[in-house]
Design a protein around this motif. Structure first.
Motif, PDB file in Angstrom:
ATOM      1  N   TYR A 139     -13.405 -15.674 -28.383  1.00 40.06           N
ATOM      2  CA  TYR A 139     -13.579 -15.733 -27.066  1.00 40.06           C
ATOM      3  C   TYR A 139     -13.361 -14.573 -26.246  1.00 40.06           C
ATOM      4  O   TYR A 139     -14.078 -13.891 -25.433  1.00 40.06           O
ATOM      5  N   LEU A 157     -17.781 -23.573 -30.834  1.00 42.97           N
ATOM      6  CA  LEU A 157     -16.755 -23.846 -29.796  1.00 42.97           C
ATOM      7  C   LEU A 157     -15.653 -24.849 -30.519  1.00 42.97           C
ATOM      8  O   LEU A 157     -16.137 -25.799 -31.012  1.00 42.97           O
ATOM      9  N   HIS A 158     -14.396 -24.324 -30.061  1.00 40.84           N
ATOM     10  CA  HIS A 158     -13.367 -25.197 -30.593  1.00 40.84           C
ATOM     11  C   HIS A 158     -12.453 -25.207 -29.515  1.00 40.84           C
ATOM     12  O   HIS A 158     -12.286 -24.097 -28.622  1.00 40.84           O
ATOM     13  N   HIS A 159     -11.813 -26.374 -29.215  1.00 39.03           N
ATOM     14  CA  HIS A 159     -10.849 -26.608 -28.219  1.00 39.03           C
ATOM     15  C   HIS A 159      -9.863 -25.497 -27.860  1.00 39.03           C
ATOM     16  O   HIS A 159      -9.169 -25.263 -26.868  1.00 39.03           O
ATOM     17  N   ARG A 160      -9.317 -25.065 -29.136  1.00 40.03           N
ATOM     18  CA  ARG A 160      -8.198 -24.070 -29.045  1.00 40.03           C
ATOM     19  C   ARG A 160      -8.664 -22.647 -29.088  1.00 40.03           C
ATOM     20  O   ARG A 160      -7.917 -21.711 -29.022  1.00 40.03           O
ATOM     21  N   GLU A 161      -9.797 -22.490 -29.818  1.00 34.81           N
ATOM     22  CA  GLU A 161     -10.502 -21.203 -29.725  1.00 34.81           C
ATOM     23  C   GLU A 161     -11.890 -21.222 -29.364  1.00 34.81           C
ATOM     24  O   GLU A 161     -12.912 -21.669 -30.251  1.00 34.81           O
ATOM     25  N   PRO A 162     -12.312 -21.214 -28.057  1.00 33.31           N
ATOM     26  CA  PRO A 162     -13.498 -21.319 -27.555  1.00 33.31           C
ATOM     27  C   PRO A 162     -14.804 -20.598 -28.365  1.00 33.31           C
ATOM     28  O   PRO A 162     -15.847 -20.771 -27.936  1.00 33.31           O
ATOM     29  N   GLY A 198     -18.179 -20.612 -26.503  1.00 34.02           N
ATOM     30  CA  GLY A 198     -17.418 -21.172 -25.451  1.00 34.02           C
ATOM     31  C   GLY A 198     -17.507 -19.810 -24.497  1.00 34.02           C
ATOM     32  O   GLY A 198     -17.308 -20.213 -22.994  1.00 34.02           O
ATOM     33  N   THR A 202     -19.355 -20.132 -20.489  1.00 35.61           N
ATOM     34  CA  THR A 202     -18.511 -19.919 -19.145  1.00 35.61           C
ATOM     35  C   THR A 202     -18.534 -18.601 -18.480  1.00 35.61           C
ATOM     36  O   THR A 202     -17.792 -18.651 -17.295  1.00 35.61           O
TER      37      THR A 202
END
Length: 391
Positions: free
Chosen positions: A206, A230-235, A239, A243
């Motif tokens: 990100y 996309l990963h919720h701790r490393e977009p 991600g 965004t």
């Protein structure tokens, strides 16, 4: 109808100004000079009249990521191949495109720049070649996809500095992996020299994309494909590009590369002018299943799906822009004018040519597509000149 520079077409739905309406359009000497809703009557200009038969008049499609079609590849680097590609895609509604390269040695890439420059100067009888998109070779080894890993290079500007002098204005976009050493400096140089810096075939985190956007990164190649997800701790790459509003995103809308729900997710995330339809079409587009080549790698096409023989990675597509257009109408709740923006208006804006193409408006060049009510191509015009007509 004869192929004349001045004509008008009516009895159809015109997509213009963000909406659609029944009406008539007048083209004179390759330029749109009147757009008249049905209730305001018809032009009295003494020019040939085309009956639109209740179909659609759309702005011509602009494909910023296409490798070839109908048996030819832009890497072939000759006018015969470029005629075959631009003629084929014109028959599917494309009026402008970027000749997209593969990860290859510099001499092969330079041959494309030379051939594309010569092709522009030679008149371009079919869809217009608007420039070159260099897809690689400054990519991630981890996400090579269908690119040839033997020719991957670290980002640098040595070749580019020479090429912009020898082939001025022909390079419109370059894709690279922003996490690689030298990438930020290269992105800044591309931006300073008027070339769109794009990310793709990348393992960027990100923060890598965020830093790259701050020095000029503007675009994302075939979003979701060949990039860190996309990963919720490393977009990750996905991600970030989803965004960061300043970065536009491409989609291959063929039902194979990206699930419709993922397309919808990206559409909701991005500003309306930052999602762009592409084909990523290879030489197999328009031809039967069988063996093909892409960037020196063997490809097998089965049921219209192109994959590398070794490893099975997706290897571009056999998609056309009109099929991408229809896919979006069938699998999203977007309207015809909204899909038209993804196929025409947004890529024109990305390339900085929106003042003359990408929409149907007074004074713009007549790059137009006439379809029937079911979006089968009836005719394609570039600057008011017929480049395809249904037999």
């Amino acid at each position: 109808m004869p192929n004349t520079p001045s004509w008008r077409i009516g009895n159809l739905n015109i997509v213009a100004g963000g909406s659609s309406f029944e009406g008539e359009a007048l083209v004179e000497n390759g330029t749109i000079t009147a757009i008249t809703p049905k209730e305001k009557g018809s032009s009295d200009k003494d020019v040939p009249v085309i009956d639109g038969e209740g179909g659609w008049l759309l702005p011509g499609f602009i494909d910023v990521h296409v490798h070839g079609g109908y048996g030819s590849d832009f890497m072939d680097a000759n006018a015969e191949a470029y005629d075959a590609i631009t003629k084929f895609h014109a028959s599917h509604g494309t009026t402008g495109m970027l000749a997209t390269t593969m990860t290859n040695p510099p001499e092969a890439l330079e041959a494309v720049l030379q051939a594309a420059t010569a092709y522009q100067e030679g008149g371009m009888p079919y869809a217009a070649l608007l420039g070159v998109h260099l897809e690689g070779p400054f990519i991630s080894e981890k996400w090579a996809g269908a690119q040839n890993p033997a020719y991957i290079q670290p980002p640098h500007t040595e070749w580019l500095k020479r090429w912009i002098v020898d082939y001025p204005g022909i390079i419109k976009m370059m894709m690279l992996a922003p996490e690689k050493e030298g990438a930020l400096e290269t992105i800044e140089w591309l931006t300073d020299n008027g070339i769109i810096a794009a990310c793709g075939h990348t393992d960027a985190l990100y923060e890598d994309i965020k830093r790259a956007s701050e020095v000029g990164l503007r675009h994302t190649i075939h979003t979701f494909n060949a990039m860190r997800g996309l990963h919720h701790r490393e977009p990750g790459t996905l991600g970030a590009v989803a965004t960061i509003d300043s970065i536009s995103t491409e989609i291959i809308a063929d039902g194979q590369h990206v699930h419709p729900a993922a397309i919808e997710l990206l559409r909701r995330a991005k500003p309306a002018d930052k999602l762009i339809l592409i084909t990523d079409a290879i030489s197999a587009a328009g031809l039967d299943d069988g063996p093909y080549s892409l960037g020196g790698l063997d490809v097998k096409v089965e049921d219209g799906i192109a994959r590398l023989r070794e490893g099975g990675n997706l290897a571009g597509s056999t998609l056309t822009m009109i099929n991408a257009f229809r896919f979006m109408l069938e699998h999203t709740n977007l309207t015809v004018p909204q899909v038209s923006q993804l196929a025409s208006g947004n890529p024109a804006r990305l390339l900085g040519v929106e003042e003359r193409m990408g929409s149907i408006a007074l004074g713009k060049q007549a790059d137009l597509v006439w379809t029937d009510a079911n979006f089968a191509i009836r005719r394609t015009w570039v600057q008011g000149r017929t480049v395809y007509e249904q037999a």
